[in-house]
Design an enzyme around this catalytic site. Structure first.
Site, PDB file in Angstrom:
ATOM      1  N   LYS A  16     -13.469 -37.900  -6.649  1.00 20.94           N
ATOM      2  CA  LYS A  16     -12.855 -38.629  -7.752  1.00 20.94           C
ATOM      3  C   LYS A  16     -12.466 -40.000  -7.244  1.00 20.94           C
ATOM      4  O   LYS A  16     -11.877 -40.128  -6.164  1.00 20.94           O
ATOM      5  CB  LYS A  16     -11.620 -37.892  -8.272  1.00 20.94           C
ATOM      6  N   ASP A 109      -0.291 -31.171 -18.099  1.00 20.00           N
ATOM      7  CA  ASP A 109      -1.526 -31.384 -18.859  1.00 20.00           C
ATOM      8  C   ASP A 109      -2.433 -30.162 -18.751  1.00 20.00           C
ATOM      9  O   ASP A 109      -3.642 -30.283 -18.517  1.00 20.00           O
ATOM     10  CB  ASP A 109      -2.246 -32.646 -18.385  1.00 20.00           C
TER      11      ASP A 109
END
Length: 293
Positions: A16, A109
């Site tokens: 990432k 989340d």
């Protein structure tokens, strides 16, 4: 997210990156995600291998690469899941969250896209909780990156106390877990509204549609766990992730989805290996440089 190859360990690695940070806060949040995520070691949490900056200043971190599906794609491709499978998958999510909560970290989340299920190490239906990018430390000594006036999370799975800007703890994650369970069983969200604001306010004031109203027959014990998780008040939910995990595993339907059922499912649905994206960039990111003396 990219698929890379670790130069020294010779294994596939998910990478990432943050190439164009819009602000110092974005960069701080990205680095904070790595630092906090690397503290988590539970088998149901994605493992972070390494992080750093490339020679041209790109911040990256490398984590374990998973061949599987996130729960959103799983439902999109195969439809609503059997109750027993849902209970077992969510029990693993709770296991991952329990470690985080006991370290005073909340995810904030939890949603289908942030939960992967895979066949890994011969274990079918192994869950991995991903993306602690919005994770919040409840430790008073921890630096705050997100402004207190900012609502963080995904509207479809956001706990009422988060919507209202009230203090949140691990029970906000449990609310989201219950919302994910609702989605897995019905391929629908607990609240479907025409705008983001209406969705947020539905979490605060509306009751979710019953499974029967949607035409689904859900075992009463599993339904009770999920509806308790979707309670408006945190005090009415399970006290912590371990209690919720035990409640899922106590549902009678878990006997209807055994490891052999899961193994058989994966025999017919093992995903193909994804091709690397932007290979030229990956060569730079994935090469490990030995530390200096």
């Amino acid at each position: 997210m990219y698929l890379g190859r670790h130069a020294l360990m010779q294994r596939d690695t998910a990478v990432k990156i943050m190439r164009n940070a819009s602000s110092d806060e974005d960069r701080q949040r990205f680095e904070r995600e790595v630092r906090l995520g690397s503290r988590l070691t539970h088998p149901n949490t994605i493992a972070i291998y390494d992080y750093g900056h490339t020679t041209d200043g790109v911040f990256y971190y490398a984590m374990e690469y998973l061949q599987g599906l996130d729960l959103a794609k799983l439902v999109e491709r195969f439809g609503p899941l059997p109750p027993g499978r849902v209970a077992r998958l969510l029990a693993q999510v709770c296991d991952a969250l329990a470690e985080a909560h006991e370290m005073s970290l909340i995810h904030r989340d939890v949603k289908p896209e942030n939960i992967m299920v895979s066949l890994r190490g011969g274990v079918p239906d192994l869950v991995k909780v991903l993306d602690f990018g919005l994770v919040k430390s409840l430790d008073a000594a921890s630096p705050r990156v997100t402004a207190t006036t900012t609502i963080c999370g995904t509207p479809a799975f956001m706990a009422p106390e988060n919507v209202l800007g009230q203090p949140v703890d691990g029970r906000a994650d449990l609310y989201a877990v219950a919302g994910v369970g609702y989605f897995l069983l019905t391929a629908s969200l607990p609240f479907v509204r025409t705008s983001v604001m209406d969705t947020l306010m539905a979490h605060v004031s509306d009751a979710p549609r019953s499974f029967a109203a949607l035409g689904f027959s859900v075992p009463p014990d599993l339904e009770a766990v999920l509806m308790r998780g979707l309670s408006k008040s945190p005090a009415d939910r399970c006290s912590d992730a371990r209690e919720m995990r035990n409640a899922f595993l106590a549902c009678a339907c878990v006997a209807q989805w055994t490891e052999e059922h899961a193994r058989e499912w994966w025999r017919g649905h093992a995903p193909a290996r994804e091709a690397p994206a932007k290979t030229t960039e990956l060569r730079v990111i994935a090469v490990a440089t030995p530390p200096g003396p």
